[in-house]
Design a protein around this motif. Structure first.
Motif, mmCIF file in Angstrom:
data_model
loop_
_atom_site.group_PDB
_atom_site.id
_atom_site.type_symbol
_atom_site.label_atom_id
_atom_site.label_comp_id
_atom_site.label_asym_id
_atom_site.label_seq_id
_atom_site.Cartn_x
_atom_site.Cartn_y
_atom_site.Cartn_z
ATOM 1 N N GLY A 125 -4.498 18.946 7.238
ATOM 2 C CA GLY A 125 -4.879 18.614 8.754
ATOM 3 C C GLY A 125 -6.008 19.345 9.303
ATOM 4 N N ILE A 126 -7.132 19.682 8.355
ATOM 5 C CA ILE A 126 -8.249 20.297 8.826
ATOM 6 C C ILE A 126 -9.639 19.766 8.016
ATOM 7 C CG2 ILE A 126 -7.162 23.061 8.584
ATOM 8 C CD1 ILE A 126 -8.274 23.288 5.897
ATOM 9 N N GLY A 127 -10.657 19.962 8.678
ATOM 10 C CA GLY A 127 -11.860 19.153 8.245
ATOM 11 C C GLY A 127 -12.463 19.511 6.725
ATOM 12 N N ALA A 128 -12.351 20.710 6.440
ATOM 13 C CA ALA A 128 -12.660 21.307 5.024
ATOM 14 C C ALA A 128 -12.179 22.569 4.595
ATOM 15 C CB ALA A 128 -14.405 21.337 5.064
ATOM 16 N N LEU A 129 -11.977 22.435 3.235
ATOM 17 C CA LEU A 129 -11.426 23.662 2.857
ATOM 18 C C LEU A 129 -12.147 24.311 1.313
ATOM 19 C CD1 LEU A 129 -9.177 25.977 2.360
ATOM 20 C CD2 LEU A 129 -7.812 24.254 1.084
ATOM 21 N N HIS A 130 -12.922 25.284 1.379
ATOM 22 C CA HIS A 130 -13.612 25.834 0.436
ATOM 23 C C HIS A 130 -13.077 27.337 -0.221
ATOM 24 C CE1 HIS A 130 -16.843 23.213 2.432
ATOM 25 N NE2 HIS A 130 -17.080 23.156 0.974
ATOM 26 N N VAL A 131 -12.868 27.214 -1.507
ATOM 27 C CA VAL A 131 -12.332 28.335 -2.043
ATOM 28 C C VAL A 131 -13.322 29.019 -2.959
ATOM 29 C CG1 VAL A 131 -10.456 29.202 -3.826
ATOM 30 C CG2 VAL A 131 -10.052 27.391 -2.222
ATOM 31 N N LYS A 132 -13.834 30.230 -2.709
ATOM 32 C CA LYS A 132 -14.533 30.875 -3.645
ATOM 33 C C LYS A 132 -13.901 31.725 -4.537
ATOM 34 C CE LYS A 132 -18.694 33.392 -4.376
ATOM 35 N NZ LYS A 132 -19.608 33.174 -4.977
ATOM 36 N N ASP A 133 -14.136 31.624 -5.995
ATOM 37 C CA ASP A 133 -13.105 31.926 -7.061
ATOM 38 C C ASP A 133 -13.865 33.172 -7.701
ATOM 39 O OD1 ASP A 133 -11.260 32.227 -8.942
ATOM 40 O OD2 ASP A 133 -11.910 30.359 -9.927
ATOM 41 N N ALA A 165 -3.163 34.938 -1.683
ATOM 42 C CA ALA A 165 -2.432 35.031 -0.510
ATOM 43 C C ALA A 165 -3.132 34.631 0.845
ATOM 44 C CB ALA A 165 -2.260 36.636 -0.442
ATOM 45 N N GLY A 166 -4.539 34.442 0.708
ATOM 46 C CA GLY A 166 -5.195 34.143 1.916
ATOM 47 C C GLY A 166 -4.872 32.525 2.101
ATOM 48 N N SER A 217 -11.605 21.959 11.736
ATOM 49 C CA SER A 217 -11.974 23.322 11.232
ATOM 50 C C SER A 217 -12.382 23.295 9.959
ATOM 51 C CB SER A 217 -10.626 24.156 11.296
ATOM 52 O OG SER A 217 -10.032 24.246 12.505
ATOM 53 N N ARG A 218 -13.325 24.354 9.683
ATOM 54 C CA ARG A 218 -13.959 24.539 8.159
ATOM 55 C C ARG A 218 -13.426 25.757 7.722
ATOM 56 N NH1 ARG A 218 -17.971 23.114 11.512
ATOM 57 N NH2 ARG A 218 -19.027 25.177 11.451
ATOM 58 N N VAL A 219 -12.604 25.922 6.751
ATOM 59 C CA VAL A 219 -11.887 26.943 6.140
ATOM 60 C C VAL A 219 -12.496 27.757 4.932
ATOM 61 C CG1 VAL A 219 -9.658 28.083 5.762
ATOM 62 C CG2 VAL A 219 -9.621 26.235 7.567
ATOM 63 N N LEU A 220 -12.678 28.896 4.828
ATOM 64 C CA LEU A 220 -13.028 29.472 3.661
ATOM 65 C C LEU A 220 -12.086 30.531 3.220
ATOM 66 C CD1 LEU A 220 -15.180 30.345 1.504
ATOM 67 C CD2 LEU A 220 -16.019 32.205 3.122
ATOM 68 N N ILE A 221 -11.705 30.222 2.046
ATOM 69 C CA ILE A 221 -10.448 31.041 0.955
ATOM 70 C C ILE A 221 -11.391 31.747 0.114
ATOM 71 C CG2 ILE A 221 -8.582 31.022 0.062
ATOM 72 C CD1 ILE A 221 -8.100 30.601 2.813
ATOM 73 N N ILE A 222 -10.854 33.010 -0.242
ATOM 74 C CA ILE A 222 -11.511 33.846 -1.444
ATOM 75 C C ILE A 222 -10.174 33.940 -2.410
ATOM 76 C CG2 ILE A 222 -12.668 35.767 -2.270
ATOM 77 C CD1 ILE A 222 -14.136 35.922 0.479
ATOM 78 N N ASN A 223 -10.374 33.399 -3.451
ATOM 79 C CA ASN A 223 -9.405 33.791 -4.597
ATOM 80 C C ASN A 223 -9.739 35.101 -5.175
ATOM 81 O OD1 ASN A 223 -7.295 33.378 -6.560
ATOM 82 N ND2 ASN A 223 -8.718 32.618 -7.875
ATOM 83 N N PRO A 239 -17.873 30.708 -8.958
ATOM 84 C CA PRO A 239 -17.763 29.357 -8.421
ATOM 85 C C PRO A 239 -17.312 29.311 -7.186
ATOM 86 C CG PRO A 239 -16.487 29.673 -10.391
ATOM 87 C CD PRO A 239 -17.225 30.945 -10.152
ATOM 88 N N GLN A 240 -17.598 28.183 -6.537
ATOM 89 C CA GLN A 240 -17.049 27.969 -4.959
ATOM 90 C C GLN A 240 -16.567 26.299 -4.936
ATOM 91 O OE1 GLN A 240 -18.602 29.846 -1.893
ATOM 92 N NE2 GLN A 240 -19.371 28.408 -0.720
ATOM 93 N N HIS A 241 -15.481 26.145 -4.840
ATOM 94 C CA HIS A 241 -14.852 24.918 -5.111
ATOM 95 C C HIS A 241 -14.420 24.169 -3.500
ATOM 96 C CE1 HIS A 241 -14.478 25.666 -9.240
ATOM 97 N NE2 HIS A 241 -13.787 26.897 -8.838
#
Length: 400
Positions: A56-64, A342-343, A366-372, A44-46
Motif C-alpha cells: 500500500g505504498i507508492g514506490a519501493l526501491h532496494v539498493k543492493d 532487516a530494513g 510514499s516512496r520508500v528506499l531500502i538498502i539490502n 544495482p538498485q531495483h
C-alpha cells in the motif's frame, strides 16, 4: 514495537564533526577513492512495484549492496576506506608532504604501509573490509572474532591475509579485547563503533558508507519520503540518515531505524535518551546486527536525524530473505543475507499496522528506499534458510 524520537535534539543540526564526516565533501572524497579501485562498480538498485502495491505504498526501491567490491556487503565501503586514508596520512607525516591516493603503489608509500598493522573486531563483514584494505596497501591486519562468527565467515576474512584471533564472549567483548591488544602492541584500531576518546576513525568508516546515498539518489526518480535502516551499533544507519539530512535538508525522508528484537541497543538507547548497554540474551539470526552497545557517535547522529525506532523478530528476517528470493508480480529476485533485509522486514511490519502507518506517515504516495546491506555472506546458512543456493536466485533475474 515502534518508538517515535522524543529526544530534545531531534531535528537539530548535526554536531560539527559529524557534519564534516558525513557531508558532501567527505562523501565526494570517499567516492573518489572508490573510483580508483579495480573492481569498483555501482551496486544495482531495483524497483519492486508488485511488493509496493501489496504494502500500500507508492514506490519501493532496494539498493543492493550484496555485490559491493566482491565482499558481499556494504561494509566493503567503510573499513577499507579508513585503512587507505590512515596509510596516506601516515605517509604524509613521514615524508613531510601531501600524499595522494594515486601514490599508494609507490615503493616509498608501500614501505610505510608494510610497517603498519590494522586491527578490528567483527561479526564478519567489517573484518573482510579491513583485511581487504590492508591487503591493497601492503599492510598487516589482525581480526578478532567472537564465538558466534561462523567458520565460513572466518575463512572468508582469512582469505585476504588477515591473522584471525578467536575470543570468548560476544561482539562487544571482542571489540574491547581488540582495542586492548592494539594499545599494548602499537597497532591501529579500525573500528566501526566508537568510545570516549576514539571517534575519528569510526567517523571515517561511516564516511565511506555515504557513497551508498550518493549512488541511490542519482538513480531515484524522486527523493524518498521514507527510509528503513537496519542497525547494529548504529554506524550504518547514522551515516545514511546523516548524509540524507545534509543533502536534502527539510525535504529529508522519514528515517526509521530497525533492529532485531534480540539485540536492540539503539531502541533501548532511544527509550533511555542516552547510550545504554543491553544484556546479551539469545543470539539472533541477524548475526551482523547482534550488538548490545551502541556507538556513541552513531547515537549522536541518530538522536538528531532518526525519526523512529523499531524492532523485528527472527521470523520477519527469514521471511524477507525468502520473499526476495522468490519475488511475485515480475519484481526482480534479490539475494539478501540474514541481516541484509532487516530494513525491509521493518517496512513490511510497519505497513501491516494501521497505527504504525499513521505514526510513520506511510500511505499510497510514499516512496520508500531500502538498502539490502548484505548478500549471502555465509552461503551455507543462506541455503539452509531459503532452500535455494544464491546463484540459483540470481539466475532468475538474469533469465527474466
Amino acid at each position: 514495537m515502534v518508538l517515535l524520537n522524543r529526544h530534545p535534539e531531534h531535528r537539530q543540526p548535526l554536531a560539527s564533526a559529524d557534519a564534516v564526516s558525513l557531508g558532501v565533501a567527505g562523501a565526494t572524497e570517499a567516492e573518489g577513492f572508490l573510483g580508483l579501485r579495480e573492481n569498483h562498480a555501482e551496486t544495482p538498485q531495483h524497483s519492486l512495484p508488485a511488493l509496493a502495491a501489496e504494502l500500500g505504498i507508492g514506490a519501493l526501491h532496494v539498493k543492493d549492496e550484496g555485490q559491493r567490491l566482491g565482499l558481499g556487503s556494504f561494509k566493503a565501503l567503510g573499513g577499507s576506506y579508513a585503512v587507505i586514508r590512515l596509510v596516506l596520512e601516515e605517509a604524509a607525516k613521514r615524508l613531510g608532504r601531501t600524499v595522494d591516493v594515486t601514490e599508494l603503489n609507490e615503493p616509498g608509500v608501500r614501505a610505510i604501509a608494510a610497517g603498519m598493522t590494522f586491527v578490528c573486531a567483527t561479526d564478519g563483514n567489517h573484518g573482510r573490509s579491513v583485511a581487504q584494505g590492508a591487503g591493497l596497501v601492503g599492510a598487516r591486519s589482525v581480526v578478532f572474532v567472537h564465538a558466534g562468527v561462523s567458520g565460513e565467515r572466518v575463512a572468508a576474512i582469512a582469505r585476504f591475509g588477515a591473522e584471525m584471533v578467536r575470543v570468548d564472549g560476544g561482539y562487544d567483548h571482542s571489540v574491547r579485547q581488540a582495542a586492548e591488544v592494539a594499545v599494548a602492541r602499537g597497532w591501529t584500531v579500525v573500528s566501526d563503533t566508537s568510545w570516549p576518546g576514539y571517534e575519528r576513525i569510526p567517523g571515517l568508516v561511516m564516511q565511506g558508507y555515504t557513497v551508498i546515498v550518493r549512488e541511490a539518489l542519482r538513480h531515484l526518480p524522486k527523493p524518498p519520503t521514507h527510509v528503513f535502516l537496519q542497525a547494529g551499533v548504529g554506524g550504518f544507519a547514522a551515516a545514511i540518515a546523516g548524509h540524507l539530512a545534509i543533502v536534502l535538508g527539510e525535504a529529508r525522508p522519514m528515517v526509521t531505524v530497525v533492529e532485531p528484537a534480540r539485540a536492540a541497543c539503539i531502541f533501548a538507547t532511544a527509550e533511555a535518551g542516552r547510550p545504554v548497554k543491553i544484556a546479551h540474551d539469545r543470539p539472533t539470526v541477524m548475526a551482523m546486527l547482534e550488538c548490545h552497545e551502541p556507538s556513541p557517535v552513531a547515537w549522536r547522529v541518530l538522536a538528531r536525524v532518526g525519526d523512529a525506532f523499531m524492532t523485528v523478530e527472527e521470523d520477519d528476517a527469514v521471511a524477507v530473505m525468502n520473499r526476495l528470493a522468490r519475488p511475485q508480480g515480475g519484481d526482480p529476485a534479490i539475494v539478501s543475507g540474514e541481516s541484509g533485509g532487516a530494513g525491509l522486514a521493518g517496512l513490511i511490519r510497519a505497513a501491516a499496522s494501521p497505527d504504525t502507518r499513521a505514526a510513520l506517515g506511510l500511505d499510497e504516495g510514499s516512496r520508500v528506499l531500502i538498502i539490502n546491506t548484505e548478500g549471502a555472506t555465509d552461503p551455507g546458512r543462506y541455503a539452509e534458510l531459503v532452500g535455494m543456493v544464491p546463484d540459483d536466485v540470481l539466475l532468475q533475474t538474469a533469465e527474466s
